[in-house]
Design an enzyme around this catalytic site. Sequence first.
Site, PDB file in Angstrom:
ATOM      1  CD  GLU A  96      -2.537   1.263   2.664  1.00  0.00           C
ATOM      2  OE1 GLU A  96      -3.654   1.843   2.523  1.00  0.00           O
ATOM      3  OE2 GLU A  96      -2.080   0.748   3.635  1.00  0.00           O
ATOM      4  CE  LYS A 147      -8.613   0.000   3.952  1.00  0.00           C
ATOM      5  NZ  LYS A 147      -7.211   0.857   4.610  1.00  0.00           N
ATOM      6  CB  CYS A 183      -4.820  -0.966   5.389  1.00  0.00           C
ATOM      7  SG  CYS A 183      -4.191   0.000   6.886  1.00  0.00           S
TER       8      CYS A 183
END
Length: 587
Positions: free
Chosen positions: A294, A377, A462
Amino acid sequence: MKLIRFLISREGIISVFCYAVTALFSFLSFAPVNFPFFVWFAPLGLFLIEKRNRGEWKKLIYHGFGFSILFYLVSFHWIYHMTTVFGGFDWYLAVPIFIGSAILLNFKFPVYLLLFSFLAKRVKRFFPVIASVSILVAEFFTPQVFPWYFGNIVAENQILAQNAEYASSYGLSAFLFFVSYYLFYLRKPKTFFRILTHFLSKHKRIQKQFLFGGFGLVLVLVLFFGNGYYLYQKWSNVKPKAERDVLIVQPNAPLEFRDGRNPAEEIRNLMTRIDAMTESELKKSPVDLVVLPESGVPFFTTHDTEVTRYSRIYWHQFESLMAILSLRHGTNVFYNELDADLVPTALPGRISRRDVRMYNSSVLMNPNGERRKSYQKVFLLIFGEYMPFEWMYALSGQTGQFAPGTSLDLIPYYEPRKTASSQKKDLRWEDTMLMGPVSVREYYSKDKVEEKQIGTFLPLICYEVIISEFVRKFQGDPDFIVNVTNDKWYGNSVETYQHHTLGRLRAIEFRKWIVRSTNSGTSVFTDHLGRNIDNDFTPIESTAVIRKKVQVIPGEMTFYRLYGNLLSYLYMGIVGLVFFFYAKRNS
């Protein structure tokens, strides 16, 4: 003043000691310290506070918040760092945010104390089942941004961790409190000798009570350790159906440029670094997949659209380099980027900034340098990627305004090229100054191979990896899980180890390997038993590469993937019914 008087009183000192026992033993049991022996003593502080204040509801609430704050200070102190660096808040705002989050996001402590005390007052008997079901309810039904459960600490024991395939971390939390309450009950020597006397007593009724209580403990221990050992042996002997050679590139990309660095120079250095690291590792031996983390190349996208050009996030050199990496080595490249589109209410034929939605996105480029499926995401991070209220954005210019994605599809990847490039001179980052993505693909056109899908993987960005209920929503049978993250926001802290350990149970719940790619450490490979391969973590705040052969475990829908938290719901339901009839009979 009232608070200070309480803290210096005998009652206050004992209370703070209890808070510290739970906080410190939990921290010592968890990553990166990893002394799982201490986990059995972590709940003792909660038990003692509840016993000393049983039925005093107001005091139990205050004590619950006391546990919350001290627990955060010891184990999650890095959240303060997140609010100042990631959120961009000044310290006088970061401190109340930290304390507020410690209270609001740890309601499980006061809820646990209240529920346990309520049930204990009415049952008036030995309480291991009540202690167990109370923590289960408290962890299930209280809000958390960073879902942390006592069961995650228990999972540091490799055998016990295997039970997550059926009960996830919730079941391990219930197991911990059941066993730990026995230790609390036997904490005084005179209690132990009194029990021993009862056992030796000639009164059969007393002997039966003792044997029944002891049998319950032995049964639970045998069940969890026995099942854990069985699952460990079962999955240790499973033969993989394939192996994929995977390379993680950890580039240590910059977070921001508020310290006066030249952005253009830093980004050029970053791209040169990524190119050189990949070339050094792959020039002699190719891989099936390269994974960048990321924000490995922050601030930009390779998605060339009218909206991304309007938003000034499309950068042709970024796309050119990703194409070079995939074409030069004939491999799949999975990388993170920004992406953008328009809200459905946008007027056709015109673009305004308020109509643009931004995404935290990851995308795969196939061995022919062609952009393929992306994943936006879904589970966004509060105070970092969005604010709960619109007016709060004015407090932090660093916080992003991202929209959540909607797709939960797996990412296909393709058979790599089996031969070396036919070009005598391979392209490098410097060539992107003059060659766009189309020219790069034309340069390697003779090396183009037939696109043949060989598998899929499950993409997570994440903190999505730590939310078990979210991850099981993905459909299909992935070959493995890929988690890309940027833990650089938290500096050289324990956060990156805790982040990984919280997500490690997904490998057991899915019985799939996890490829964890971070921007600045710690990157690691975890197998389907939850073991970190060779215990090989990349160092924090550094550039690094790590390469392993990832096993593709034969597809099998595990109990947790099929039924989720069914066992935990059944346990809470059965105990609730038993308590209801018990209370009704004795009312």
